[in-house]
Structure formats: structure tokens, C-alpha cells
Motif scaffolding. Structure first.
Motif, short mmCIF file in Angstrom:
data_model
loop_
_atom_site.label_atom_id
_atom_site.label_comp_id
_atom_site.label_asym_id
_atom_site.label_seq_id
_atom_site.Cartn_x
_atom_site.Cartn_y
_atom_site.Cartn_z
N ILE A 1 -28.65 -28.53 12.07
CA ILE A 1 -29.18 -27.58 13.04
C ILE A 1 -28.04 -26.74 13.57
CG2 ILE A 1 -31.13 -29.04 13.72
CD1 ILE A 1 -29.58 -29.82 16.21
N LEU A 2 -28.37 -25.59 14.16
CA LEU A 2 -27.37 -24.70 14.75
C LEU A 2 -27.35 -24.91 16.26
CD1 LEU A 2 -28.19 -21.46 12.70
CD2 LEU A 2 -26.49 -23.22 12.20
N VAL A 3 -26.18 -25.23 16.78
CA VAL A 3 -26.03 -25.61 18.18
C VAL A 3 -25.04 -24.67 18.85
CG1 VAL A 3 -25.42 -27.46 19.78
CG2 VAL A 3 -26.53 -28.01 17.61
N LEU B 1 -33.03 -23.97 14.21
CA LEU B 1 -33.04 -24.49 12.85
C LEU B 1 -32.45 -23.44 11.92
CD1 LEU B 1 -36.62 -26.05 12.79
CD2 LEU B 1 -34.46 -27.25 13.01
N PRO B 2 -31.71 -23.85 10.88
CA PRO B 2 -31.04 -22.86 10.00
C PRO B 2 -31.98 -21.83 9.42
CG PRO B 2 -30.24 -25.09 9.55
CD PRO B 2 -31.40 -25.23 10.49
N PHE C 1 -34.52 -23.03 20.71
CA PHE C 1 -34.88 -24.02 21.70
C PHE C 1 -33.73 -24.18 22.70
CE2 PHE C 1 -36.91 -25.08 17.70
CZ PHE C 1 -38.24 -25.24 18.06
N THR C 2 -34.06 -24.68 23.86
CA THR C 2 -33.04 -24.99 24.85
C THR C 2 -33.05 -26.49 25.08
OG1 THR C 2 -33.39 -22.86 25.93
CG2 THR C 2 -32.17 -24.51 27.16
N ILE C 3 -31.92 -27.15 24.80
CA ILE C 3 -31.85 -28.60 24.85
C ILE C 3 -30.65 -29.02 25.70
CG2 ILE C 3 -31.55 -30.72 23.49
CD1 ILE C 3 -33.03 -29.45 21.23
N ARG C 4 -30.84 -30.04 26.47
CA ARG C 4 -29.75 -30.59 27.29
C ARG C 4 -28.67 -31.16 26.38
NH1 ARG C 4 -31.47 -34.18 32.26
NH2 ARG C 4 -29.71 -33.80 33.61
#
Length: 815
Positions: A594-596, A517-518, A524-527
């Protein structure tokens, strides 16, 4: 003396035909079931044991643990792992790889879809699979060599010698056949239709992937020196991963490498039953379960024998007393009665072996695997089965033998009293135990099938029916070719839609990215899955909030990683699970930034806006809950096409798919995967095990009822005078029937009280292994109990009606 014992035993069998039949039939069926289960378990435990030196070979497996995600278990590992183990662990004497790939093989003008095992050149020296032709040390030494199995060689070349001939793979790579591998038996998880070295130019695995410690690619094996001490191996594997993986640099996580990837070893023998399998395999839970059923079936059969033998003791009381008066010692009587019980067991064994011989072909057909039992060549198993039969005979006969031999002549001669105090309680106890086992197994059967039915119907987030995934083009599937194929397929009236993505549900692949989150520091680790805007519609996935991605909106297309600027932006979709992981509701997530880390480089993130939230889709089947997923649109990185076929249009659609494929990819064979078939494969093994389980549970209940039938006949016979007196005093037939049914219902009801908590404990634990599972509804327990009670009533009611309807005059003259 022995001859006298045999004559007495045979006369006893002939005089009491019903009880002899029940004892022999019960033991025969029980032993036959036990033999079938033993054969099945022997086959399950035989995987890979036929490979020379396999006791020293281990498969390396890995567990990835990422922040915000459940640990992920893989039977495949990063390519460098086995190499690092051999260089850093002295006990490792060899390492090798096997990576299965689907390729197109060309023989002359014919194209074949081929499953090729890409292996290290030393593979056949480490894992010594049998060669019909060729030297294991040389067949894969040259980069452009290939080894064929016998079946594949026959398929490609008929009866001609294939050695020296050429197979062309991936359009332009000719491979010379240097050896022929004997067709592997069914009890292996290894694949070897074609085998080529990973030094070949036809190997599609890129060099950077072979150097990566975070990409899992194929199976890795290591061979230890004979007698190697593996007690300190965990610490050595931890040191290897800590040294090789820089989590801060590679995934922007400030943790040791061993916390990110934990390596563990499984002996090659045990890989079929290991919990980390990519192939249809068994499980140790199943092994223990079937072994328990075999033991319980034999136990029920032994209870039958003991129960009926004890009940018949009052008939033989005078025989024993007369023998004692004539000078027989107690030891002789014990030997006689144990001999009779062992003889009964051996007769039952002979019948059981006949049953096995007759039913084995049907058993093989049901299991779709050859399970042979030759009484002579399999002599250790034959001897073991004979010993089991003798042990069953001794166990079933020991109590009656001790009781019968202990009769006092003065207490039994001249009276109908057997002198067996407490035998009625023993018989009731044995019946209770029999039915407790039967009820428990019945509950387990109902729950197993209810769970299978439930997971087959569970909503996995997409419509798997009439959905086919197309593959086989490999690197030929350029963006322009893919778009042309999509247009040609979508134009056919039998096809409802076409979509593309970089992976599809249940294909075994997983790509993850870091997300923040900014305003937060937590990562977090997300697929992440690369899809086109048609993906949700074609796969039948739900959009819960916001909008879908579009080709007509600039920021809906993810920026190119090679040309993106620091102020680049992108739009994404996330699943409901991802929204909740990030702290949003489904509605509030839309519009959030969000930051990806997708394509952003180590330690860098791309600011993305959530434009829509989809329902959860389970990409991995039903054993785990749906993972959080980010969907983005990047046309260059997409691969397989997915086609949705209109209902009732399967054949026209497949014909159209084949025509389009031949038009655009004429040099490659097509691979079609129907998603409903892929989903059904998840349950094929479980359904088969459930069917076997249910069949043997039915046999256990049958044996228990067989014993109850004999006991009911005996009880009805012994109570003839009592029933006659009751009828003289006005009792009606239905009153007598109700009385007898209630007598036999009490042990069954007590059995339920015992079985319910035990069954609940074990089934509750078993269900915990499923992410989607049923609750233990009391109806399952009531249904099993009602069925068992009904079977018990049907078993005894014929005797009850016959005795209750008899003329009381005859009943009063009974003795």
C-alpha cells in the motif's frame, strides 16, 4: 376562623396518626431528595459562572473530518485559530490560549512535578481569575515570569512570601514569581497551579506547531463584545478555515478547508457540560435525567398524599356533611382541606430541611466536592424550596378538597356511604402511575449498572493490568538514553518487559496519515503509531496473521524522511479494522503493498508492505469504536517507555523504576501512569452518577411503597366485614391473603405494561451513545418488575395476614 381550621387540622393529624405519618414522611423524604438533586444540579451548572464577564467568553472547539474515518471532536484547537478570529471578526475583542504541560520545577535542591499552564501574556486580563498578589496586566508581561497558586506557593516556600523568588523549570529556565493566584474553586475546569507566558523560552511548543492549522494544541478562547450578534458566526468561521487551510497542499485532499476542520463555539459557562471534554466533566443528559428524577419523586409523594386523602374521604364524609348543615360554604371547606394539605407539606418541609442538614456532609463526601446550603444566605433557593413544598401540598390536596367539599349532606348523614363515586378508580390509577414510574426507574438503574459493568469488562485489545507508562524526560529522552534505560529496566527480575512508542492508548493523542492502494485513486485516512518490536508483547496485543516487526530486518525500520530516496520501501503492521477498511481480510492483507504518507511530504507516498495484522486496540477508551491503525518502527521518533510488571512484584518493580530514572534522568521528576487506573478513570464519573441515580430510584420506590402500605392498611380495615363473611363460609387464611395480594398486584402488573415501552424507548436511545453496549435483554425488565412486585407484596402482606387471621365474630360485629 383560621384558628378553628388549625385546631381541626391538628385534631385530624392526632386522630389518624398512621396516615399523617405516611403523608408527612413521604413528602419529607421526597422533598429532601429533591433538595439534594437541586443542590447537585446547581453545582453542576455553576461552573465558570463565578468568573467576571464569562458570559461573553467562548471556548473554540473543532471537528476534524477525514476521508474513510469518523469525524473526530476536540475541545482543543490549532494554535492559530483564536488569533485569526480576532483579526478577521470585528466582534472578537480579545483572544487567549491555555496549554497544560507537565514539567519539573526546581526550588533550591528540591524537584517537584508541576502542572504548568502555558498561557498568552493577556490570559488573566481576558479570563479574570482572582489574584492575591500582583497586577493582572503585568504579572505575565515579562517572558521569564510565573504566577503560582496559593497552594503551590505554600508547597514550594511554606509561609514565606514567594513574590520575587525564582522557580527553575525544564532544568535551565529560571522564572521569577510575579504574582500569587487565589486557589480556584472546585467548580472550574481551568488549571492554574503554575502559570507562565508562552513567550518564555521554557515553552516547549515549537514555532512551526504554533503556525500549523492541523495540529490541535491546548484550549483557545475568544471574548466577544457585550451583546455581540453570533447568529452569522458559523459562516465567518467557515470562511476563516477555507482561507487558512489548503487541504490539497497539506494533506493531498481536494476539499475545502472547512470540510476538513469545522470550528464551533461553546460559551465558557457550558464547557463543563459540553460533549467535547478532555477533563472529567458532566453532561446535559445527566442534568436532564436528575431533574426528571427530582420531579418524579415529588410526583410520587404527591400521589401518595392524594391517594390517602381520597381514601380517607369516607371517614370524613359525615364531618363535611355536618359542617354544611351548620352553614359552612363549599369555598370554606376547600380552603380548610387545602390548608391542611399545605400544613402537611410545610411540616414535611421542616423535616426535609433537617434531613438535608444532617446528611449533607455525607453527600459532600460521596461527591468529593463541597456543596453547601445555608438557609439564610441561600435565601432564593430556600424560598424556591418552600414554594415547591407549597405547590406539592396544593397539588396533592386539590382533588380531595374539591371532592370532599362537594358531599351532599342528605346522601351521607346516617349512612357509611361517602358519596364519592369513582374514588376507587382514582386510587387505583394513582397506584398504577406510582409504580409505573418506579418500575421504569428500576429498569433504568439495572441497565445503567449493566452497561457500566459491560464496558469495564470489554476487550479493548490490550492487557491494561500491571502496565505503567513512564514520562517526564521530555527532549532529554534521546534514542541512546532510551535504549540504555530499556536495558537497565528489562534486566530487573520484577519487570516482564519494556517497550517504547510515540504514543500510548488513552493518552489523548492522535496522528493520522493518508493511505492509498497502488491501483486505486481513493485515499483513506488511517491513524499511525510508531512502536518498537517489543510493543505488542509488552502491551499484550494479539498478532492475528503474519509476523511482528523486527530490529534485524532492514525494511522493518522506516526510512529516515530526511535521507530517503524515491525507491525507498518500508514494512508495517496494520490492525484488523485497517485491513477491512482497505478491502482485505485478515489473512489476505499479509504481503500486500500500500502507499502510505508517513513522512513522505505533501502529495507523496511511501510504498510499504504489510507484514502482519494485529487485533484492534482501542486507544481512546470505550465511547468510540477502535479506529484503523498502522504500526511502524522508526526509533528516532519514539518517546515514552512502557513497563510491564510481573504479577505480585509491584513494589520491587516501582523501586527499580525509580532507581533507573534517578540514574539516567536525575534532573527531571518521573511521571508514572498506570493504565488500569487510566481506564478506571473513564468510568469514575459514570459510576458516581449511577450510584446517585440508584440511590434516588430506591427512594422513589420507598415512597411509592409507603403509600401502598397506608392504602393497604385502609383497605384491610374497610374490608374487615367482607373478610369475616368469607371466613364463615370456609375461606382459609391463605385464601384471604392470596385475595388481598392479588388485589394489589393488579395495579403493579398494569404499571409494568405502561413502564416497559417507555423505558425501552429512552434506554435504547441512551445506549446508542456507546460504541460498546449491551443489548436490552428482557431479563432486565423482568428483574425490575419482579423486584417491584416483591416489594409491593412485602409491603401489604403484614396487613393481609393480620386481617385474614382475625376472629370472624369480631369482624362481623365491625359496624
Amino acid at each position: 376562623m383560621i384558628r378553628n381550621y388549625l385546631v381541626t387540622a391538628m385534631r385530624n393529624f392526632a386522630r389518624h396518626k398512621l396516615y399523617s405519618f405516611i403523608n408527612i414522611a413521604g413528602l419529607a423524604v421526597g422533598l429532601a431528595c429533591a433538595i439534594f438533586i437541586i443542590l447537585y444540579l446547581r453545582d453542576e451548572l455553576s461552573y465558570e459562572r463565578w468568573i467576571p464577564d464569562s458570559q461573553d467568553i467562548y471556548r473554540i472547539e473543532g471537528t476534524f473530518s477525514l476521508p474513510g474515518a469518523e469525524p473526530r471532536f476536540f475541545s482543543v484547537v490549532p494554535f492559530p485559530v483564536p488569533i485569526a478570529m480576532q483579526t478577521q471578526i470585528p466582534q472578537v475583542v480579545a483572544e487567549t490560549h491555555l496549554i497544560p504541560e507537565m514539567m519539573t520545577a526546581k526550588i533550591g535542591d528540591q524537584l517537584f512535578s508541576a502542572r504548568i499552564s502555558v498561557v498568552d501574556p493577556n490570559f488573566l486580563q481576558v479570563i479574570k481569575l482572582p489574584l492575591v498578589k500582583g497586577d493582572p496586566a503585568r504579572v505575565l508581561a515579562q517572558p521569564d515570569s510565573v504566577v503560582l497558586s496559593e497552594a503551590t506557593a505554600k508547597k514550594f516556600f511554606g509561609d514565606a512570601d514567594p513574590v520575587g523568588k525564582t522557580v527553575t523549570v525544564s532544568d535551565t529556565h529560571p522564572l521569577m514569581i510575579t504574582g500569587v493566584l487565589r486557589d480556584l474553586p472546585h467548580n472550574t475546569g481551568l488549571t492554574a497551579d503554575l502559570m507562565m507566558p508562552n513567550t518564555s523560552k521554557a515553552d516547549t511548543l515549537e514555532q512551526r506547531t504554533k503556525e500549523s492549522w492541523l495540529n490541535v494544541e491546548g484550549w483557545g478562547y475568544v471574548k466577544f463584545a457585550p451583546g455581540a450578534d453570533l447568529s452569522a458566526m458559523d459562516a465567518k468561521l467557515k470562511a476563516i478555515t477555507d482561507k487558512a487551510i489548503d487541504a490539497k497542499k497539506q494533506v493531498n485532499l481536494n476539499i475545502p478547508g472547512s470540510d476538513l476542520l469545522r470550528l464551533h463555539l461553546t460559551r465558557l459557562w457550558d464547557t463543563h457540560l459540553a460533549p467535547y471534554g478532555d477533563t472529567e466533566a458532566g453532561s446535559m443528559t445527566m442534568i436532564y435525567g436528575f431533574a426528571a428524577i427530582a420531579g418524579l419523586i415529588l410526583l410520587i409523594a404527591c400521589f401518595n398524599f392524594m391517594n390517602l386523602a381520597t381514601a380517607r374521604a369516607m371517614i370524613r364524609a359525615r364531618e363535611v356533611s355536618l359542617r354544611k348543615v351548620m352553614g359552612a360554604r363549599r369555598q370554606q371547606l376547600v380552603v380548610q382541606f387545602l390548608g391542611e394539605s399545605v400544613m402537611t407539606a410545610l411540616i414535611a418541609l421542616a423535616l426535609a430541611l433537617v434531613l438535608v442538614k444532617l446528611l449533607l456532609p455525607a453527600f459532600d463526601s460521596f461527591l468529593t466536592r463541597p456543596i453547601a446550603f445555608n438557609y439564610l444566605t441561600d435565601w432564593p433557593l430556600t424560598i424556591a424550596v418552600a414554594l415547591i413544598a407549597i405547590a406539592a401540598g396544593l397539588f396533592g390536596g386539590i382533588y380531595p378538597a374539591l371532592i370532599l367539599s362537594g358531599f351532599r349532606p342528605a346522601a351521607t348523614l346516617g349512612t357509611s356511604n361517602s358519596g364519592m363515586s369513582g374514588s376507587g378508580l382514582l386510587r387505583t390509577t394513582l397506584v398504577v402511575l406510582q409504580f409505573a414510574i418506579s418500575v421504569g426507574l428500576g429498569i433504568a438503574t439495572i441497565v445503567v449498572f449493566a452497561q457500566i459493568h459491560y464496558v469495564q469488562q470489554v476487550d479493548i485489545g490490550f492487557d491494561r493490568h500491571n502496565l505503567v507508562v513512564l514520562g517526564g524526560a521530555g527532549p532529554l529522552m534521546t534514542p541512546s538514553l532510551r535504549d540504555s534505560m530499556k536495558q537497565a529496566l528489562a534486566a530487573n527480575p520484577a519487570i516482564a518487559g519494556v517497550a517504547s512508542s510515540n504514543m500510548t492508548p488513552m493518552d489523548g493523542g492522535i496522528l493520522v496519515t493518508g493511505v492509498k492502494l497502488p491501483a486505486g485513486a481513493e485515499q483513506f485516512t488511517i491513524r499511525n503509531v510508531n512502536i518498537d518490536p517489543d510493543f505488542l508483547r509488552v502491551w499484550g496485543m494479539k498478532l492475528l496473521a503474519g509476523r511482528n516487526l523486527s530490529r534485524d530486518r532492514g525494511e522493518d525500520t522506516m526510512p529516515d524522511p530526511d535521507t530517503r530516496t524515491d525507491d525507498a520501501r518500508g514494512n508495517i503492521l496494520i490492525t484488523e479494522a485497517a485491513a477491512r477498511q482497505l478491502g482485505f481480510t485478515v489473512q489476505s492483507a499479509v504481503g500486500q503493498s500500500i502507499l502510505v504518507g508517513i513522512g513522505a511530504g505533501p502529495g507523496k507516498f511511501l510504498r510499504c508492505t504489510i507484514v502482519g495484522v494485529t487485533g484492534n486496540a482501542n486507544f481512546d477508551g470505550i465511547e468510540t469504536a477502535a479506529l484503523p491503525v498502522i504500526y511502524f518502527y522508526y526509533p528516532k521518533g519514539q518517546g515514552p517507555l512502557t513497563v510491564r510488571i510481573k504479577p505480585g512484584q509491584l513494589q520491587p518493580a516501582l523501586a527499580a523504576i525509580d532507581r533507573v530514572w534517578r540514574q539516567f534522568v536525575p534532573t527531571r521528576t518521573i511521571r508514572r501512569q498506570f493504565q488500569d487506573e487510566n481506564f478506571d478513570k473513564l468510568f469514575a464519573s459514570t459510576e458516581k452518577e449511577g450510584a446517585i441515580f440508584g440511590m434516588f430510584v430506591g427512594v422513589a420506590i420507598f415512597i411509592a411503597c409507603l403509600g401502598l402500605f397506608g392504602l393497604a392498611a385502609f383497605t384491610a380495615e374497610r374490608r374487615t366485614k367482607e373478610i369475616g363473611i368469607r371466613k364463615v363460609f370456609g375461606a382459609r387464611t391463605r385464601d384471604i391473603v392470596r385475595l388481598l395480594l392479588w388485589q394489589f398486584s393488579i395495579p403493579v402488573l398494569i404499571a409494568n405494561i405502561i413502564a416497559w415501552p417507555v423505558a425501552y424507548f429512552y434506554l435504547h436511545h441512551w445506549l446508542q451513545s456507546y460504541a460498546y453496549r449491551i443489548s436490552l435483554n428482557p431479563l432486565y425488565f423482568l428483574a425490575a418488575s419482579a423486584i417491584t412486585l416483591a416489594i409491593a407484596w412485602v409491603t401489604v402482606i403484614a396487613h393481609a395476614v393480620r386481617v385474614a387471621g382475625a376472629n370472624p365474630v369480631r369482624a362481623l360485629r365491625y359496624e
